[in-house]
Design an enzyme around this catalytic site. Structure first.
Site, PDB file in Angstrom:
ATOM      1  N   ASP A  92      -8.087  -5.997  -3.150  1.00 15.58           N
ATOM      2  CA  ASP A  92      -7.961  -4.553  -3.309  1.00 15.58           C
ATOM      3  C   ASP A  92      -8.470  -3.789  -2.089  1.00 15.58           C
ATOM      4  O   ASP A  92      -9.673  -3.739  -1.850  1.00 15.58           O
ATOM      5  CB  ASP A  92      -8.747  -4.148  -4.557  1.00 15.58           C
ATOM      6  CG  ASP A  92      -8.665  -2.686  -4.866  1.00 15.58           C
ATOM      7  OD1 ASP A  92      -7.812  -2.001  -4.278  1.00 15.58           O
ATOM      8  OD2 ASP A  92      -9.453  -2.222  -5.712  1.00 15.58           O
ATOM      9  N   ASP A 288      -3.295   1.400  -0.400  1.00  9.99           N
ATOM     10  CA  ASP A 288      -4.088   0.802  -1.461  1.00  9.99           C
ATOM     11  C   ASP A 288      -3.326  -0.327  -2.147  1.00  9.99           C
ATOM     12  O   ASP A 288      -2.434  -0.096  -2.963  1.00  9.99           O
ATOM     13  CB  ASP A 288      -4.445   1.884  -2.477  1.00  9.99           C
ATOM     14  CG  ASP A 288      -5.347   1.384  -3.587  1.00  9.99           C
ATOM     15  OD1 ASP A 288      -5.783   0.217  -3.516  1.00  9.99           O
ATOM     16  OD2 ASP A 288      -5.629   2.148  -4.512  1.00  9.99           O
TER      17      ASP A 288
END
Length: 497
Positions: A92, A288
């Site tokens: 992430d 992201d």
């Protein structure tokens, strides 16, 4: 995206790509971790609506192969401890921490019940007693998401990622996971690749320790996400470099403007080549990998979803009342006044930071009136530059007031209209990065039961320099190969191969 709102985004994103990694070494100096695909069945439909690398031989970097689950989430496998205990994690770029469920204690929560009763939910838990290399830390830790939280304590152990062993890595042993965001996820934990500044509590993130321990030569990692769900390989995350076979042409690089997220400036947003005027004062965005959709401020997302034919939304009576009371005044002021000042001049926003605003029942209402007014001004100005008539402008704005997207909630579109939907493009650096309807529309199911969902989500997230930013998730990163250059503090995009 960041941990403050990670869970809310995860729970609303309509896709999930669960990764199982297979380690392999190649003669190009990278270590590759292969990911396998999961088929979506009816039991996984709820999971499909949830929203949340590359390591190689020593000193050269490596590669983590990814699995594609509905093109929306990508997961991989790591190991912790001696002997190794395997876990599936989300890599992430929107967070910097690493956490794994703990076997030590399980406080009362829905997650504890599911973990014991069903393999459908979080399964693997770290057992410190089984590891010879475990070291006690004991510092308490807690992470709050919009739709849940985790709590536990930091521990230290060796972590194996893509064949590289990061020694004495601190991570959170999560003893409590609460909230609906975790009810249907299949990953065990999260491995953050954001900047340390995002959560600097004295713990060095995994990515930093890869560099500090000399496991990679170049402080760079890059993502390739495979959009072809029929292929076994779901993508790759490469630590220490860029695999040229996964991209076409040169990357467009832009500076990281604020360390924490991988945040950068965006110059414009266009629909079919026509600017919608939302970046006149500048736009900020983050890349992201832990987000499935592409989200942005409500002002812009409302305009985009209107153009692509989103059905539904909610009627905002405050918006309609402002148009009715002040619409003519705003329209007259637009040609001669700076759009940003108009709402202050008519008394709906503060003047030069003061509180001189029209009376309202409470501060929240005043802020809401100001934000809604500024949104209406942008909409009107976008139509003025297209030389629309006054009636057309008011019809357009009233339609938008009657179909505002619900924050954090995806919107339906007519599947039969996908081929006629416009191109949406984002000006980053000197290049327009386009998305076609086949890239920004999600299809769930087949035949008469098929659902089509807009990949554009409304989320007004504010970050320095105190303006809402866009979140470029997997929809964008699957189309464009993305390079995260930590050494030069830049981020780059080019066409994925």
């Amino acid at each position: 995206m960041g941990t403050m709102f990670r869970a809310a985004v995860i729970i609303l994103f309509l896709s999930s790509i669960l990764l199982q990694l297979v380690f392999s070494e190649s003669n190009d100096g990278f270590v590759r971790i292969g990911l396998k695909k999961f088929k979506l069945d009816e039991n996984n439909r709820i999971a499909a609506r949830l929203t949340l690398q590359i390591l190689g031989s020593k000193n050269d970097g490596g590669i983590v192969k990814l699995t594609n689950f509905m093109e929306k989430q990508y997961y991989g496998e790591i190991s912790i401890g001696t002997p190794p205990q395997k876990f599936t994690v989300m890599f992430d770029t929107g967070s910097s921490k690493m956490w794994i469920p703990s076997s030590r204690r399980c406080y009362l929560s829905r997650w504890c019940f599911y973990a014991r009763r069903s393999r459908t939910y979080i399964r693997n838990k770290y057992d410190a007693r089984r590891s010879r290399t475990y070291k006690k830390n004991g510092t308490s830790a807690e992470i709050h998401y919009d739709s849940g939280s985790i709590a536990g304590r930091f521990s230290q152990d060796n972590v194996l990622v893509g064949g590289l062993t990061i020694k004495n890595q601190d991570f959170i042993e999560a003893t409590k996971l609460s909230g609906s965001v975790f009810d249907f996820t299949k990953f065990d934990g999260i491995l953050g690749l954001g900047f340390r500044e995002l959560f600097d509590c004295g713990v060095v993130p995994v990515w930093y320790n890869m560099m500090n321990q000399g496991l990679i030569q170049n402080p760079v990692f890059s993502f390739w996400l495979n959009r072809n769900t029929k292929e076994e390989e779901g993508g790759e995350l490469v630590f220490g470099g860029i695999d040229p076979k996964h991209h076409k042409g040169d990357h467009t690089y832009v500076p990281v403007t604020h360390k924490g997220y991988w945040q950068f400036d965006m110059n414009d947003v266009s629909i079919n080549g026509q600017s919608i005027g939302v970046c006149k004062s500048g736009c900020s965005a983050i890349a992201d990998s832990g987000t499935s959709l592409l989200s942005g401020p409500m002002t812009a997302i409302t305009m985009i979803n209107h153009e692509i034919g989103v059905t539904g939304g909610e009627v905002n009576h405050k918006c309609k009342s402002i148009v009715e009371e002040y619409g003519q005044t705003i329209l007259k002021m637009l040609p001669r006044e700076v759009a940003k000042k108009i709402c202050s001049l008519i008394g709906l926003c503060p003047i030069n930071g003061t509180k001189r605003m029209k009376k309202s029942n409470n501060r929240r209402t005043s802020i809401s009136m100001c934000n809604t007014c500024e949104m209406i001004v942008v909409w009107m100005e976008s139509q003025l530059v297209r030389n629309q008539t006054k009636n057309d402008i008011f019809n357009y704005v009233n339609k938008l007031c009657g179909s505002l997207p619900i924050p954090y909630q995806a919107s339906d579109v007519d599947c039969s209209q996908i081929s006629s939907m416009p191109i949406v493009s984002f000006l980053i650096g000197a290049r327009n990065f386009t998305l076609s309807s086949k890239e920004y529309i999600w299809k769930i199911g087949e035949g008469a039961d098929q659902e089509c969902i807009s990949g554009f989500l409304s989320i007004d997230v504010v970050s320095p320099p105190y303006k809402p930013f866009w979140i470029f998730g997997d929809i964008f990163m699957a189309r464009y190969h993305t390079v995260f250059d930590f050494g030069k503090s830049i981020i780059g995009f080019t066409d994925a191969a």
